[in-house]
Design a protein around this motif. Structure first.
Motif, PDB file in Angstrom:
ATOM      1  N   ASP A 193       0.942  -1.361  -0.117  1.00 37.74           N
ATOM      2  CA  ASP A 193       0.127   0.007   0.056  1.00 37.74           C
ATOM      3  C   ASP A 193       0.804   1.303   0.046  1.00 37.74           C
ATOM      4  O   ASP A 193       0.382   2.316  -0.593  1.00 37.74           O
ATOM      5  N   LYS A 211       2.114   1.781  -3.491  1.00 37.28           N
ATOM      6  CA  LYS A 211       1.351   2.148  -4.656  1.00 37.28           C
ATOM      7  C   LYS A 211       0.969   3.683  -4.140  1.00 37.28           C
ATOM      8  O   LYS A 211       0.426   4.611  -5.186  1.00 37.28           O
ATOM      9  N   GLU A 212       0.934   3.945  -2.890  1.00 34.55           N
ATOM     10  CA  GLU A 212       0.567   5.452  -2.355  1.00 34.55           C
ATOM     11  C   GLU A 212       1.620   6.417  -3.046  1.00 34.55           C
ATOM     12  O   GLU A 212       1.280   7.491  -3.593  1.00 34.55           O
ATOM     13  N   ASN A 213       2.968   5.992  -3.067  1.00 30.24           N
ATOM     14  CA  ASN A 213       3.996   6.716  -3.458  1.00 30.24           C
ATOM     15  C   ASN A 213       4.489   6.713  -4.864  1.00 30.24           C
ATOM     16  O   ASN A 213       5.199   7.724  -5.597  1.00 30.24           O
ATOM     17  N   TYR A 214       4.198   5.588  -5.455  1.00 30.81           N
ATOM     18  CA  TYR A 214       4.850   5.231  -6.842  1.00 30.81           C
ATOM     19  C   TYR A 214       3.816   4.892  -7.818  1.00 30.81           C
ATOM     20  O   TYR A 214       3.934   4.555  -8.859  1.00 30.81           O
ATOM     21  N   SER A 215       2.480   4.729  -7.380  1.00 34.37           N
ATOM     22  CA  SER A 215       1.300   4.122  -8.155  1.00 34.37           C
ATOM     23  C   SER A 215       1.541   2.568  -8.595  1.00 34.37           C
ATOM     24  O   SER A 215       0.455   1.860  -8.417  1.00 34.37           O
ATOM     25  N   THR A 216       2.696   2.063  -8.918  1.00 33.21           N
ATOM     26  CA  THR A 216       2.834   0.802  -9.328  1.00 33.21           C
ATOM     27  C   THR A 216       4.031   0.516  -8.646  1.00 33.21           C
ATOM     28  O   THR A 216       4.998   1.030  -8.538  1.00 33.21           O
ATOM     29  N   ASN A 270       6.934   1.154 -11.164  1.00 31.65           N
ATOM     30  CA  ASN A 270       7.312   2.296 -10.831  1.00 31.65           C
ATOM     31  C   ASN A 270       8.498   2.354  -9.726  1.00 31.65           C
ATOM     32  O   ASN A 270       9.481   2.989  -9.447  1.00 31.65           O
ATOM     33  N   GLN A 286      12.143   3.500  -9.711  1.00 36.21           N
ATOM     34  CA  GLN A 286      12.492   4.924  -9.382  1.00 36.21           C
ATOM     35  C   GLN A 286      13.053   4.691  -7.736  1.00 36.21           C
ATOM     36  O   GLN A 286      14.106   5.649  -7.250  1.00 36.21           O
TER      37      GLN A 286
END
Length: 259
Positions: free
Chosen positions: A225, A228-233, A236, A240
């Motif tokens: 979670d 996905k909050e910080n990088y969407s996927t 990513n 990143q």
């Protein structure tokens, strides 16, 4: 060598293969190339012989410096140690200190585990360690790689998850691999409860020991979670946060997947 998920290591915990998992594009993770485990400090000569025969080339130790100094790995054959702490603090308390910390609030262990998983996908030390882990995997020119922490379930569990994500395994399969540690750690939990009984066992401490030395879907989800909050996927995140390029991921697949 026979392909087994759980390895026959007598003096260690949670030694497992990552081979055989199917990827979304229909390939499979190669057997006898990537192992995940708990620490190697107590391995017998037979255990070391087993791992030497397995062809272990790198032992990537994800524990802190203090953990390594207290319980140094025994290395199989000509394996090279790669010291790679995900966290380099917080593992220097005595058993009495831990008993006092977890004796009063039965939820504290679970809360701390969730915070730890969130930190593993946000902290600078974890970022550097995961990058080093993947660079070692990418620079492997033959042989098998083993990576581990103390019990082989949390730091090791997320390391395995990120590698399987990079190789193209689906999230549900990755979660189920992570959760295999729940059964694998039951004997270890019994041992820790016995060890901590000398400090005065109560229900809160027993519950916290169970939560600290197992895995839980809520721990895994806390990390996912946060990613996905910080990088969407997760893809990513791999690029990143961990610093993998598309070429790196292609090379990982060429090294560790069947054709």
């Amino acid at each position: 060598m026979q392909n087994n998920r759980l390895l026959d290591i007598k003096n260690g915990y949670n030694f497992r293969e990552l081979g055989g998992y199917k990827t979304i594009d229909g390939r499979h993770v190669k057997w006898n190339k990537i192992l995940r485990s708990g620490e190697l400090a107590d391995l017998s000569e037979d255990d070391l012989g087993f791992l030497e025969k397995y062809g272990i080339k790198y032992d990537i130790d994800l524990r802190s410096d203090s953990e390594r100094n207290k319980a140094a790995d025994k290395l199989p054959g000509n394996a090279k140690l790669v010291a790679n702490p995900i966290f380099n603090s917080g593992h220097d308390k005595t058993g009495a200190d831990y008993a006092e910390q977890y004796k009063y609030d039965a939820n504290r262990g679970k809360q701390n585990m969730i915070l730890s998983y969130q930190s593993m996908v946000t902290s600078e030390s974890a970022k550097q360690a995961f990058h080093k882990l993947f660079m070692t995997l990418l620079n492997n020119d033959g042989g098998a790689i083993l990576f581990h922490c103390a019990q082989g379930k949390d730091r090791t569990g997320l390391s395995a998850a990120f590698l399987l994500f990079a190789l193209g395994v689906d999230e549900e399969t990755i979660k189920q691999d992570y959760l295999l540690s729940k059964d694998a750690m039951k004997p270890y939990i019994e041992l820790k409860i016995k060890q901590f009984s000398k400090y005065g066992m109560n229900d809160a401490l027993k519950q916290n020991l169970n939560n600290l030395y197992t895995v839980d879907e809520s721990y895994f989800n806390a990390a996912m979670d946060t990613i996905k909050e910080n990088y969407s996927t997760v893809d990513n995140f791999l690029h990143q946060f961990i610093g993998l390029s598309d070429n790196d991921i292609d090379k990982l697949k060429s090294l560790y997947l069947t054709d």
